[in-house]
Each structure stands twice: as structure tokens, then as C-alpha cells.
Motif scaffolding. Sequence first.
Motif, PDB file in Angstrom:
ATOM      1  N   LEU A  75     -12.198 -69.462  37.146  1.00 17.80           N
ATOM      2  CA  LEU A  75     -11.439 -69.036  38.323  1.00 17.80           C
ATOM      3  C   LEU A  75     -12.346 -68.901  39.535  1.00 17.80           C
ATOM      4  O   LEU A  75     -11.946 -69.219  40.663  1.00 17.80           O
ATOM      5  N   ASP A 107     -14.944 -70.682  40.128  1.00 18.20           N
ATOM      6  CA  ASP A 107     -15.172 -72.045  40.614  1.00 18.20           C
ATOM      7  C   ASP A 107     -13.961 -72.564  41.388  1.00 18.20           C
ATOM      8  O   ASP A 107     -14.090 -73.178  42.441  1.00 18.20           O
ATOM      9  N   MET A 108     -12.754 -72.324  40.850  1.00 21.07           N
ATOM     10  CA  MET A 108     -11.532 -72.837  41.483  1.00 21.07           C
ATOM     11  C   MET A 108     -11.282 -72.214  42.853  1.00 21.07           C
ATOM     12  O   MET A 108     -10.819 -72.880  43.777  1.00 21.07           O
ATOM     13  N   THR A 109     -11.571 -70.934  42.951  1.00 23.63           N
ATOM     14  CA  THR A 109     -11.248 -70.210  44.185  1.00 23.63           C
ATOM     15  C   THR A 109     -12.410 -70.159  45.165  1.00 23.63           C
ATOM     16  O   THR A 109     -12.251 -69.686  46.290  1.00 23.63           O
ATOM     17  N   ALA A 159      -4.985 -73.975  39.518  1.00 29.14           N
ATOM     18  CA  ALA A 159      -5.544 -75.293  39.838  1.00 29.14           C
ATOM     19  C   ALA A 159      -4.448 -76.260  40.266  1.00 29.14           C
ATOM     20  O   ALA A 159      -4.642 -77.065  41.187  1.00 29.14           O
ATOM     21  N   GLY A 214      -2.930 -74.823  43.780  1.00 21.30           N
ATOM     22  CA  GLY A 214      -3.903 -74.649  44.856  1.00 21.30           C
ATOM     23  C   GLY A 214      -3.778 -73.324  45.574  1.00 21.30           C
ATOM     24  O   GLY A 214      -4.492 -73.065  46.548  1.00 21.30           O
ATOM     25  N   LYS A 265      -4.635 -69.652  45.850  1.00 23.47           N
ATOM     26  CA  LYS A 265      -5.734 -68.850  45.310  1.00 23.47           C
ATOM     27  C   LYS A 265      -5.562 -67.352  45.505  1.00 23.47           C
ATOM     28  O   LYS A 265      -6.367 -66.570  45.009  1.00 23.47           O
TER      29      LYS A 265
END
Length: 495
Positions: A311, A313-315, A357, A360, A362
Amino acid sequence: MSTTVHPVDEKLPWGRAATLGLQHVLVMYAGAVAVPLIVGRALNLPPEQVAHLISADLFVCGLVTLIQAWGATQWFGIKLPVMMGVTFAAVAPMVSMAQTTGGEAGAGLIFGAVIGAGVVSLLLAPLMSGLLRYFPPVVTGTIIAVIGISLMRVGINWIFGNPVGPTAPSVPNPEHLKWLADAQSAAGAPGSSLPPVPKGFAIVPTIPNPKYADLTGIGISAIVLTTILLVARFGKGFIANISVLLGIIVGGIITAAMGLMSFQKVAKAQWVDVVLPFQIATPVFDPILILTMSLVMIVVMIESTGMFLALGDMTGKEITRADLTRGLRTDGLGTIIGGIFNTFPYTSFSQNVGLVAVTGVKSRWVCVAGGVILVVLGVLPKMAALIESLPTVVLGGAGLVMFGMVAATGIRILSNVDFQHNRNNAMIVAVSIGVGMIPLVAPNFRQWMPHAIHPLIESGILLSSIAAVALNVFFNGASRDNSAAVLAARQADAH
């Protein structure tokens, strides 16, 4: 001077946040209600108590989600878009406990083990980075694969039912055998008025279940499974993400149309009711059961570590060790709250991590909105009664997918293990899975062992975990490099 708000902390309009929060709830709903259904029925609790388990579960899901996503003091909450739910990793040991001791007595033992494991998790949270080195991919993948394989038995029994009716110990009580022998002697004595013992009479019942593997039930399960597969194949975006939920809805509609689903319990249930602590049973603290659940929670926290890092990394938000500790500490706190409210261990739901993901979006406030929705659902008993009324054949088709995906996650993690240059890794996996299968294939293997250790050895997951960790240390040692374990934890995103 203007300040830039990080996307994780961005507050969306309440309407949009509520809509996106509902989407998160729908994605996790089938998995969230499956565990109370499995454990409640394994305990042979009355339908109204199983319905209460579902309500309490949804309520605590929402409560712990609020703590994790919103934050509570400097000690709890990672403040990321995280939805919390009951972990499938704890299902198999809880079902074993339920089969050993059923009813409210068994429920009390389970809730006591849950609370005890929550306390242990709370204390271990700051130390997890040190324990990671004992859980490289070869260990984590093996354990998760065994969890999925163990759970498949539940889904298969949902489809076919149990082959026999009454059950009895495999080794009959000697007093019962003596009584039967005396009765046979007395009935055969000259001048006896006692009727002879029926031919084939035995202490261990062998009455078949006439509805076992009923073709109608198999057909319904097949339709549910087919629906899930079709939606997953041809659905797009959000629709594909809720394929399991849609499959269950289709199965519910079919069984209702066929008259196989009764709505009497739904009609009798209240519209609104408060979820209170200890409504089903008072916790009973058994040290062996607490140890069993604590070992499961260590694996759960390893998975949570990977999800939090993924998470991050994603955000685009850096996850510090303090952040990680707050998140893992909330897993422990949520598990304690779960035991108090008579539900089960809690962890971050990874399918919702995947939704972040996909969409998109966040903002953690979306998950805060999802937490509020779950709390509201938890105080609506009619909703829980409707879920409890679903025939098990409907859940069986979905169970094959849900539990099979857990096993597939373990296989995916094992695909990154080096078997070519390190043949010992194959030995670790082979022996650990074999040990984990013992309680499934030979459930009575422990009959001559001390009864005090039965709860410790009747869980294939626990046996497999101990074997995998011990064999990995024996063959490979305990590496100081945690990167491989973190990678494995990040991949544990299917349950």
C-alpha cells in the motif's frame, strides 16, 4: 503559505467517499461473512446465534477499520486505505476447536483463544521485523498453501453434506461395549423376556445421510461456481472484483425460487439491534489453544506487513517502522476486540488493497466511510438473518473459489523459491505439506496421545507452520536479510 495534502490524507466530498466506501464493502462482504458462517455451523450453534455472529463480525470489521484507517492515538492505526476483516488463516484451527468441543462451551474456548492471541500479537507487533527472517517465501508459501488446502474440506462439505448422520468415537467406550455384551447375553438366556439385539447393531453408528451428494444441491453449487467464473472472465473493473458476491446472490435467488430457502428467520429478526460484548459465550482461556491461535496470528502479521508495504508503494507514502508497528498493533487490538464481541481474529483485507490499485483512489477517508457502513450493517439483524438463511450448497460453489484462491496464493509465493540450486527447499515444502495433511487424511491419529496436546496437534496449519519454520532453520539457517520475507508477504494478497 500553501500546504500540499498527501493523496492518502485527502478528504473527498462525503457523497463520493460514501460511494467508494460502499464499493470497498461489497468487495470484502462475501469473505467477511463466510468465517462466522463456517465457525458458527461447525459449533452447531442455533441459527439466531449464527446470525448474531455475522452481525457482530460486520460491526467489529467496521470498528477496527475505523481504528486502522482513521487512527486512534499515537499507538494504533497505520492511517492508510485499509479495510479490516476476519482472516481465513484462523478458520481451520477454529473449526478443529469447534469439532472437539461444540456449542457455547466450544465458542467460549475459541473466543478465549482469540483474545489471548490478540494480546500476544499486541506485544509482538514491535518485534515483527526481527521475526521476518524466520518466514522466507519457502515457509510463508507452504503455510498459506496448507491453509487453502485445509479450508477446501469445508467448501466441499458445503456442497455434498456429511456422508453419515450420527457420529461417535472411533474407539468405543469400553463401558458401552460391556453393556452391549451383557444385553446380548441376557437376551439370549433361556426364558428371557428381553427382545434379541437387532442384527447389525453396533456402538459406532453407520446411518447414511439420504441427502448426501444430492444432485439438486450439486447443480446449484455448479451454477454458483459457473456464475463466478463467467463474471470473472467477462466482467470489467468493479463487477469482476465482486464476482464471488454476485455468484452467491444468483445462488440465493435460485434456491429461493425453488423453495429451498426459508425467510422465516428474516421475518422474525429485528430491524435494529445493538451488538454487545459476550452475547454468545464467556471466553475461556486455554493456554494450548492460545498458543495455537498465536502462531496463526504471527503468520497473519507477516502477511499484513507485506500488504502495508504494498500500500505504501501504491499510494506513494513511505512506511516507517513506527507506522508498521502501529498497523500490526491494530491487528492485535482488533483481534482482542473481536474476542470480546464474540467474533474472530482481524487483519487487513488484501482484496481491498487490490481495489486501491484498480481504482487509483488513495484516500484513507474512503475506507473510513466503508468502516461506518460496516458498523451500520452490523446493527441490522435482518441482514445477518438473510445471510444465515442461505443454503450451504450456495456457499459451497463460492467456497471452492475463495478457499482455492488462498491455496493459489501459496503456490504463487512458492514459484519464487529457488528449487533448482537449493534442493533442500523442495524437501522443506514436501515434508511440511505432508505433515500438514495428517489431520485431514487421518483425523484420529492422535487418539493414543495425551489429551492435553490434542488442540495443539489437530490443526494441520499449525503442524505445517512448525515443520516449515524448523526445517528451514535446519537446512537454510535464519537469514539476516528480510527482503525475501517481505516480498513473500507482499504476494500474500488473495485472502
